[in-house]
Write a protein that holds these residues in place. Structure first.
Motif, mmCIF file in Angstrom:
data_model
loop_
_atom_site.group_PDB
_atom_site.id
_atom_site.type_symbol
_atom_site.label_atom_id
_atom_site.label_comp_id
_atom_site.label_asym_id
_atom_site.label_seq_id
_atom_site.Cartn_x
_atom_site.Cartn_y
_atom_site.Cartn_z
ATOM 1 N N THR A 31 0.847 -1.205 0.000
ATOM 2 C CA THR A 31 0.000 0.000 0.000
ATOM 3 C C THR A 31 0.882 1.255 0.000
ATOM 4 O O THR A 31 0.554 2.241 -0.652
ATOM 5 C CB THR A 31 -0.974 0.003 1.200
ATOM 6 O OG1 THR A 31 -0.328 -0.571 2.333
ATOM 7 C CG2 THR A 31 -2.224 -0.765 0.891
ATOM 8 N N GLY A 32 2.024 1.190 0.685
ATOM 9 C CA GLY A 32 2.948 2.332 0.684
ATOM 10 C C GLY A 32 3.427 2.640 -0.736
ATOM 11 O O GLY A 32 3.469 3.800 -1.150
ATOM 12 N N ASP A 33 3.786 1.591 -1.495
ATOM 13 C CA ASP A 33 4.239 1.796 -2.882
ATOM 14 C C ASP A 33 3.109 2.373 -3.737
ATOM 15 O O ASP A 33 3.344 3.227 -4.587
ATOM 16 C CB ASP A 33 4.698 0.469 -3.514
ATOM 17 C CG ASP A 33 6.066 0.026 -3.003
ATOM 18 O OD1 ASP A 33 6.714 0.798 -2.278
ATOM 19 O OD2 ASP A 33 6.474 -1.107 -3.336
ATOM 20 N N ALA A 129 15.383 4.480 -2.095
ATOM 21 C CA ALA A 129 14.209 3.849 -2.700
ATOM 22 C C ALA A 129 14.068 4.253 -4.159
ATOM 23 O O ALA A 129 14.426 5.368 -4.550
ATOM 24 C CB ALA A 129 12.961 4.271 -1.930
ATOM 25 N N CYS A 130 13.539 3.327 -4.956
ATOM 26 C CA CYS A 130 13.194 3.642 -6.335
ATOM 27 C C CYS A 130 11.697 3.916 -6.367
ATOM 28 O O CYS A 130 10.899 3.027 -6.055
ATOM 29 C CB CYS A 130 13.525 2.481 -7.263
ATOM 30 S SG CYS A 130 12.957 2.795 -8.943
ATOM 31 N N LEU A 131 11.324 5.139 -6.696
ATOM 32 C CA LEU A 131 9.899 5.487 -6.672
ATOM 33 C C LEU A 131 9.196 4.971 -7.915
ATOM 34 O O LEU A 131 7.974 4.976 -7.996
ATOM 35 C CB LEU A 131 9.715 7.005 -6.551
ATOM 36 C CG LEU A 131 10.226 7.629 -5.256
ATOM 37 C CD1 LEU A 131 9.879 9.104 -5.197
ATOM 38 C CD2 LEU A 131 9.670 6.921 -4.016
ATOM 39 N N LYS A 132 9.979 4.495 -8.899
ATOM 40 C CA LYS A 132 9.344 4.000 -10.122
ATOM 41 C C LYS A 132 8.905 2.545 -9.951
ATOM 42 O O LYS A 132 7.744 2.218 -10.139
ATOM 43 C CB LYS A 132 10.295 4.144 -11.308
ATOM 44 C CG LYS A 132 9.639 3.787 -12.602
ATOM 45 C CD LYS A 132 10.290 4.469 -13.775
ATOM 46 C CE LYS A 132 9.533 4.129 -15.047
ATOM 47 N NZ LYS A 132 10.429 3.661 -16.104
ATOM 48 N N CYS A 133 9.841 1.653 -9.547
ATOM 49 C CA CYS A 133 9.468 0.226 -9.484
ATOM 50 C C CYS A 133 9.356 -0.294 -8.058
ATOM 51 O O CYS A 133 9.004 -1.449 -7.849
ATOM 52 C CB CYS A 133 10.445 -0.626 -10.284
ATOM 53 S SG CYS A 133 12.039 -0.867 -9.495
ATOM 54 N N GLY A 134 9.647 0.545 -7.064
ATOM 55 C CA GLY A 134 9.448 0.138 -5.672
ATOM 56 C C GLY A 134 10.621 -0.614 -5.058
ATOM 57 O O GLY A 134 10.561 -1.023 -3.907
#
Ligand code: AP5
Ligand code: MG
Length: 213
Positions: A31-33, A129-134
């Protein structure tokens, strides 16, 4: 196989959930992602979620539950899933339970990744963290191959806004008050399994794989 990952912020839920998803061929649902992807895209949901997340508070149950139930109704969840960061409150767990009961289904395992608070603040400041793929990295423990670049999708890695020490302390407080009671909730259901999250990433995963079989 339906699995829930429990644990404090930074316990390693996301790291282990990704590995479980790969080995057991089930989707990893965080859910965070989902919230972070919405923040990045500037959706209405993202704008609302951000006001809570930046303070280390939980996003309200009504909003979170709807997103989760929509997600697990997708066809790729037919054979199961690994939930990371949901449920986080007793009401969320109850809604999930009722939804599963209606389908004649149930949670198979709830894995609690145990890490004492004093380890957590240290871990968070080193997380990238990678905000694109999590994908999640750690500057010391789980470094990316190229500095600040995601191994999987090549995107720029960032320090999450909510990983500042003062926000982490708030997230820990919220965890103890609202999420920790879920340990007893799932213990009573007979599905709770506990692993030592202070061990090396691969050793934590070996303990989990032994449980899942
Ligand atoms: P969310 O994204 O779920 O954050 P969290 O629970 O605080 O957990 P983290 O993602 O910070 O930690 P993690 O356990 O996944 O650890 P990781 O594997 O990254 O939620 C963020 C916010 O969204 C919440 O605060 C809330 O506002 C909102 N939200 C989300 N879900 C919600 C819900 N259901 N209801 C309401 N609000 C919700 O590991 C941490 C670091 O340690 C990494 O750098 C990693 O590389 C490293 N590491 C991992 N394992 C090890 C190891 N064994 N040894 C050494 N280092 C390790
Ligand atoms: Mg996570």
């Amino acid at each position: 196989m339906k699995i829930i990952m429990l644990g404090a912020p930074g316990a390693g839920k996301g790291t282990q959930a990704k590995m479980i998803a790969e080995k057991y061929h089930v989707p990893h649902i965080s859910t965070g992602d989902i919230f972070r992807a919405n923040i990045k895209e500037g959706t209405a949901l993202g704008v609302e979620a951000k006001t809570y997340m930046d303070q280390g508070l939980l996003v309200p149950d009504e909003l979170t539950v709807k997103i989760l139930l929509d997600r697990v109704a997708k066809p790729d969840c037919a054979e199961g899933y690994v939930l990371d960061g949901f449920p986080r409150t007793i009401p969320q767990a109850q809604v999930l339970d009722e939804a599963l009961e209606k389908l004649g289904e149930h949670i198979d395992f709830c894995i609690d990744v145990e890490v004492p608070d004093e380890h957590i603040v240290k871990r968070m400041s080193g997380r990238r963290a990678c905000l694109k793929c999590g994908a999640t990295y750690h500057v010391e423990h789980v470094p990316p191959k190229k500095e600040d670049q995601c191994d999987i999708c090549g995107s720029q890695l960032v320090l999450r806004e909510d990983d500042r020490p003062e926000t982490v302390e708030n997230r820990l407080k919220v965890y103890h008050e609202q999420t920790q009671p879920l340990i007893e909730f799932y213990q009573k259901k007979g599905v709770l399994k506990t692993v030592d999250g202070t061990a090396e990433v691969q050793d934590v995963f070996a303990a989990i794989a032994k449980i899942l079989g």
